[in-house]
Design a protein around this motif. Structure first.
Motif, PDB file in Angstrom:
ATOM      1  N   GLU A 112       0.821  -1.204   0.000  1.00 45.56           N
ATOM      2  CA  GLU A 112       0.000   0.000   0.000  1.00 45.56           C
ATOM      3  C   GLU A 112       0.862   1.263   0.000  1.00 45.56           C
ATOM      4  O   GLU A 112       0.592   2.204  -0.746  1.00 45.56           O
ATOM      5  CB  GLU A 112      -0.956   0.003   1.211  1.00 45.56           C
ATOM      6  N   ASP A 113       1.915   1.261   0.819  1.00 48.24           N
ATOM      7  CA  ASP A 113       2.819   2.412   0.851  1.00 48.24           C
ATOM      8  C   ASP A 113       3.527   2.598  -0.488  1.00 48.24           C
ATOM      9  O   ASP A 113       3.763   3.728  -0.919  1.00 48.24           O
ATOM     10  CB  ASP A 113       3.839   2.281   1.977  1.00 48.24           C
ATOM     11  N   LEU A 114       3.864   1.502  -1.135  1.00 45.11           N
ATOM     12  CA  LEU A 114       4.490   1.582  -2.458  1.00 45.11           C
ATOM     13  C   LEU A 114       3.552   2.259  -3.468  1.00 45.11           C
ATOM     14  O   LEU A 114       3.957   3.185  -4.173  1.00 45.11           O
ATOM     15  CB  LEU A 114       4.865   0.196  -2.972  1.00 45.11           C
ATOM     16  N   VAL A 115       2.312   1.807  -3.527  1.00 41.00           N
ATOM     17  CA  VAL A 115       1.368   2.359  -4.506  1.00 41.00           C
ATOM     18  C   VAL A 115       1.101   3.835  -4.226  1.00 41.00           C
ATOM     19  O   VAL A 115       1.072   4.660  -5.151  1.00 41.00           O
ATOM     20  CB  VAL A 115       0.056   1.537  -4.535  1.00 41.00           C
ATOM     21  N   VAL A 116       0.952   4.197  -2.960  1.00 43.17           N
ATOM     22  CA  VAL A 116       0.742   5.607  -2.601  1.00 43.17           C
ATOM     23  C   VAL A 116       1.970   6.425  -3.000  1.00 43.17           C
ATOM     24  O   VAL A 116       1.841   7.516  -3.564  1.00 43.17           O
ATOM     25  CB  VAL A 116       0.417   5.756  -1.100  1.00 43.17           C
ATOM     26  N   HIS A 117       3.148   5.904  -2.747  1.00 43.44           N
ATOM     27  CA  HIS A 117       4.393   6.580  -3.153  1.00 43.44           C
ATOM     28  C   HIS A 117       4.405   6.825  -4.662  1.00 43.44           C
ATOM     29  O   HIS A 117       4.675   7.933  -5.118  1.00 43.44           O
ATOM     30  CB  HIS A 117       5.607   5.736  -2.741  1.00 43.44           C
ATOM     31  N   GLU A 149      -2.413  -7.037  -6.387  1.00 41.76           N
ATOM     32  CA  GLU A 149      -3.820  -7.128  -6.021  1.00 41.76           C
ATOM     33  C   GLU A 149      -4.108  -8.254  -5.036  1.00 41.76           C
ATOM     34  O   GLU A 149      -5.074  -8.186  -4.281  1.00 41.76           O
ATOM     35  CB  GLU A 149      -4.678  -7.218  -7.272  1.00 41.76           C
ATOM     36  N   SER A 150      -3.247  -9.278  -4.992  1.00 41.05           N
ATOM     37  CA  SER A 150      -3.433 -10.348  -4.016  1.00 41.05           C
ATOM     38  C   SER A 150      -2.992  -9.909  -2.625  1.00 41.05           C
ATOM     39  O   SER A 150      -3.400 -10.502  -1.621  1.00 41.05           O
ATOM     40  CB  SER A 150      -2.682 -11.606  -4.444  1.00 41.05           C
ATOM     41  N   GLU A 151      -2.166  -8.875  -2.541  1.00 42.60           N
ATOM     42  CA  GLU A 151      -1.625  -8.404  -1.266  1.00 42.60           C
ATOM     43  C   GLU A 151      -2.245  -7.095  -0.783  1.00 42.60           C
ATOM     44  O   GLU A 151      -2.325  -6.853   0.410  1.00 42.60           O
ATOM     45  CB  GLU A 151      -0.109  -8.176  -1.399  1.00 42.60           C
ATOM     46  N   ALA A 152      -2.645  -6.243  -1.698  1.00 45.83           N
ATOM     47  CA  ALA A 152      -3.001  -4.864  -1.356  1.00 45.83           C
ATOM     48  C   ALA A 152      -4.390  -4.724  -0.751  1.00 45.83           C
ATOM     49  O   ALA A 152      -5.337  -5.388  -1.159  1.00 45.83           O
ATOM     50  CB  ALA A 152      -2.904  -3.984  -2.600  1.00 45.83           C
ATOM     51  N   ASP A 153      -4.476  -3.813   0.196  1.00 47.50           N
ATOM     52  CA  ASP A 153      -5.754  -3.369   0.748  1.00 47.50           C
ATOM     53  C   ASP A 153      -6.126  -2.123  -0.058  1.00 47.50           C
ATOM     54  O   ASP A 153      -5.659  -1.017   0.222  1.00 47.50           O
ATOM     55  CB  ASP A 153      -5.589  -3.043   2.231  1.00 47.50           C
ATOM     56  N   MET A 154      -6.939  -2.314  -1.091  1.00 49.85           N
ATOM     57  CA  MET A 154      -7.257  -1.230  -2.022  1.00 49.85           C
ATOM     58  C   MET A 154      -8.018  -0.096  -1.319  1.00 49.85           C
ATOM     59  O   MET A 154      -7.870   1.067  -1.686  1.00 49.85           O
ATOM     60  CB  MET A 154      -8.047  -1.760  -3.216  1.00 49.85           C
ATOM     61  N   GLU A 155      -8.788  -0.431  -0.309  1.00 46.51           N
ATOM     62  CA  GLU A 155      -9.515   0.596   0.447  1.00 46.51           C
ATOM     63  C   GLU A 155      -8.531   1.518   1.172  1.00 46.51           C
ATOM     64  O   GLU A 155      -8.697   2.734   1.199  1.00 46.51           O
ATOM     65  CB  GLU A 155     -10.447  -0.085   1.447  1.00 46.51           C
ATOM     66  N   ARG A 156      -7.490   0.930   1.736  1.00 50.42           N
ATOM     67  CA  ARG A 156      -6.462   1.728   2.418  1.00 50.42           C
ATOM     68  C   ARG A 156      -5.751   2.644   1.431  1.00 50.42           C
ATOM     69  O   ARG A 156      -5.502   3.814   1.720  1.00 50.42           O
ATOM     70  CB  ARG A 156      -5.458   0.814   3.110  1.00 50.42           C
ATOM     71  N   ILE A 157      -5.434   2.124   0.251  1.00 55.27           N
ATOM     72  CA  ILE A 157      -4.780   2.939  -0.774  1.00 55.27           C
ATOM     73  C   ILE A 157      -5.670   4.104  -1.160  1.00 55.27           C
ATOM     74  O   ILE A 157      -5.213   5.260  -1.219  1.00 55.27           O
ATOM     75  CB  ILE A 157      -4.421   2.081  -2.010  1.00 55.27           C
ATOM     76  N   ALA A 158      -6.950   3.837  -1.402  1.00 53.48           N
ATOM     77  CA  ALA A 158      -7.890   4.902  -1.777  1.00 53.48           C
ATOM     78  C   ALA A 158      -7.980   5.960  -0.677  1.00 53.48           C
ATOM     79  O   ALA A 158      -7.989   7.158  -0.978  1.00 53.48           O
ATOM     80  CB  ALA A 158      -9.263   4.301  -2.070  1.00 53.48           C
ATOM     81  N   THR A 159      -8.035   5.527   0.566  1.00 50.32           N
ATOM     82  CA  THR A 159      -8.105   6.471   1.699  1.00 50.32           C
ATOM     83  C   THR A 159      -6.859   7.338   1.745  1.00 50.32           C
ATOM     84  O   THR A 159      -6.948   8.552   1.909  1.00 50.32           O
ATOM     85  CB  THR A 159      -8.273   5.713   3.034  1.00 50.32           C
ATOM     86  N   GLU A 160      -5.698   6.722   1.596  1.00 52.79           N
ATOM     87  CA  GLU A 160      -4.429   7.464   1.624  1.00 52.79           C
ATOM     88  C   GLU A 160      -4.355   8.484   0.488  1.00 52.79           C
ATOM     89  O   GLU A 160      -3.862   9.589   0.665  1.00 52.79           O
ATOM     90  CB  GLU A 160      -3.238   6.515   1.555  1.00 52.79           C
ATOM     91  N   LEU A 161      -4.832   8.101  -0.676  1.00 49.05           N
ATOM     92  CA  LEU A 161      -4.742   8.989  -1.835  1.00 49.05           C
ATOM     93  C   LEU A 161      -5.732  10.155  -1.756  1.00 49.05           C
ATOM     94  O   LEU A 161      -5.531  11.174  -2.412  1.00 49.05           O
ATOM     95  CB  LEU A 161      -4.944   8.203  -3.134  1.00 49.05           C
ATOM     96  N   LYS A 162      -6.771  10.018  -0.952  1.00 52.74           N
ATOM     97  CA  LYS A 162      -7.750  11.103  -0.789  1.00 52.74           C
ATOM     98  C   LYS A 162      -7.244  12.202   0.127  1.00 52.74           C
ATOM     99  O   LYS A 162      -7.801  13.291   0.160  1.00 52.74           O
ATOM    100  CB  LYS A 162      -9.070  10.549  -0.251  1.00 52.74           C
ATOM    101  N   ARG A 163      -6.215  11.926   0.901  1.00 54.72           N
ATOM    102  CA  ARG A 163      -5.676  12.911   1.864  1.00 54.72           C
ATOM    103  C   ARG A 163      -5.034  14.062   1.193  1.00 54.72           C
ATOM    104  O   ARG A 163      -4.512  14.099   0.177  1.00 54.72           O
ATOM    105  CB  ARG A 163      -4.681  12.249   2.795  1.00 54.72           C
TER     106      ARG A 163
END
Length: 95
Positions: free
Chosen positions: A18-23, A81-95
């Motif tokens: 998740e941190d990778l995708v947000v980065h 996609e097998s590892e990621a919490d997509m909801e967490r990524i979406a929340t982080e990206l909305k900040r």
């Protein structure tokens, strides 16, 4: 498992995907999709866009890719996609 950013020569390493995708979405330039012109974050989200919004044939033509390029990206998508919490990524990206 450590996740390394593969964009250009970045090499930043993250403890979770998740941190990778947000980065990738916040620290790297956005890219224009060569198929449709939509501007998307680089990295995973750009690959996801290309492979969910367009056919493999469109991707191959627009990016001058071959079967191995497609296979590598499909494997990367599956792994993330097998590892990621997509909801967490979406929340982080909305900040």
């Amino acid at each position: 498992m450590a996740w390394e950013c593969g964009i250009d020569d970045c090499g930043s390493v993250f403890g979770d995907v998740e941190d990778l995708v947000v980065h990738q979405a916040t620290e790297h330039e956005r890219r224009e999709c060569k198929v449709c012109g939509t501007v998307v974050p680089d990295g995973y989200l750009a690959i996801r866009h290309a492979f969910t919004e367009h056919s493999r044939a469109e991707y191959v033509r627009a990016y001058d890719a071959d079967a191995e390029d497609v296979r590598q990206r499909e494997e990367l998508l599956e792994e993330i996609e097998s590892e990621a919490d997509m909801e967490r990524i979406a929340t982080e990206l909305k900040r």
